[in-house]
Design a protein around this motif. Sequence first.
Motif, PDB file in Angstrom:
ATOM      1  N   GLU A   1     -49.606 -18.520  22.039  1.00  0.00           N
ATOM      2  CA  GLU A   1     -49.558 -16.869  22.411  1.00  0.00           C
ATOM      3  C   GLU A   1     -50.598 -16.402  23.101  1.00  0.00           C
ATOM      4  O   GLU A   1     -51.806 -16.450  22.634  1.00  0.00           O
ATOM      5  CB  GLU A   1     -49.230 -16.282  20.832  1.00  0.00           C
TER       6      GLU A   1
ATOM      7  N   TYR B   1     -46.360 -17.088  32.827  1.00  0.00           N
ATOM      8  CA  TYR B   1     -45.234 -17.675  32.084  1.00  0.00           C
ATOM      9  C   TYR B   1     -45.958 -18.582  30.820  1.00  0.00           C
ATOM     10  O   TYR B   1     -46.577 -19.508  31.431  1.00  0.00           O
ATOM     11  CB  TYR B   1     -44.294 -18.346  32.682  1.00  0.00           C
TER      12      TYR B   1
ATOM     13  N   GLU C   1     -41.969 -16.961  26.901  1.00  0.00           N
ATOM     14  CA  GLU C   1     -41.943 -15.725  27.498  1.00  0.00           C
ATOM     15  C   GLU C   1     -42.845 -15.448  28.643  1.00  0.00           C
ATOM     16  O   GLU C   1     -43.770 -16.267  28.885  1.00  0.00           O
ATOM     17  CB  GLU C   1     -42.449 -14.657  26.360  1.00  0.00           C
ATOM     18  N   SER C   2     -42.630 -14.235  29.327  1.00  0.00           N
ATOM     19  CA  SER C   2     -43.520 -14.106  30.982  1.00  0.00           C
ATOM     20  C   SER C   2     -43.782 -12.552  30.658  1.00  0.00           C
ATOM     21  O   SER C   2     -43.218 -11.784  30.016  1.00  0.00           O
ATOM     22  CB  SER C   2     -42.513 -14.366  31.662  1.00  0.00           C
ATOM     23  N   ILE C   3     -44.732 -12.228  31.653  1.00  0.00           N
ATOM     24  CA  ILE C   3     -45.057 -10.650  31.910  1.00  0.00           C
ATOM     25  C   ILE C   3     -45.459 -10.860  33.224  1.00  0.00           C
ATOM     26  O   ILE C   3     -46.089 -11.725  33.898  1.00  0.00           O
ATOM     27  CB  ILE C   3     -46.236 -10.407  30.810  1.00  0.00           C
TER      28      ILE C   3
ATOM     29  N   GLN D   1     -44.755 -18.334  23.559  1.00  0.00           N
ATOM     30  CA  GLN D   1     -44.191 -19.499  24.156  1.00  0.00           C
ATOM     31  C   GLN D   1     -42.932 -19.401  24.770  1.00  0.00           C
ATOM     32  O   GLN D   1     -42.055 -18.752  24.020  1.00  0.00           O
ATOM     33  CB  GLN D   1     -44.463 -20.709  23.311  1.00  0.00           C
TER      34      GLN D   1
ATOM     35  N   VAL E   1     -47.640 -12.122  24.126  1.00  0.00           N
ATOM     36  CA  VAL E   1     -46.543 -13.039  24.866  1.00  0.00           C
ATOM     37  C   VAL E   1     -46.461 -14.317  24.300  1.00  0.00           C
ATOM     38  O   VAL E   1     -47.555 -15.220  24.607  1.00  0.00           O
ATOM     39  CB  VAL E   1     -46.820 -12.778  26.541  1.00  0.00           C
TER      40      VAL E   1
END
Length: 114
Positions: free
Chosen positions: A59, A54, A75-77, A73, A71
């Motif tokens: 970025e 997260y 955002e998540s993966i 700020q 990805v």
Amino acid sequence: MIHSKDNSEHYIWGNQCDSWILKNTQSLSVKQEKMLAGTSEKLHFHKVTEQFFYILKGEAVFYINEKKFLVGQGESISIEPGAKHFISNESDEEIEFLVISNPPTDHDRIEIKE
């Protein structure tokens, strides 16, 4: 107990990147990490660990199974076990993120020689 960067175990990895261990049990690891501009980790995979990143600031660029993901700020993966991956900071600013691993990556990180 309340945990933060101020009272958690800290270590340096890679090229002067920071990690603070907020939680580490047999089943769960939560770390807050910071990467300076232009830094990256090495290509690797985990046999059993699933990871969730997260982005708190900046970025991040993730390379997962030879695909590139940006990805930002807020955002998540997720990265599944067996996926060949690494994180990179290709920007001019530092990035900060949480990495949550289940189970922890201790003894489950296999670096890939390029």
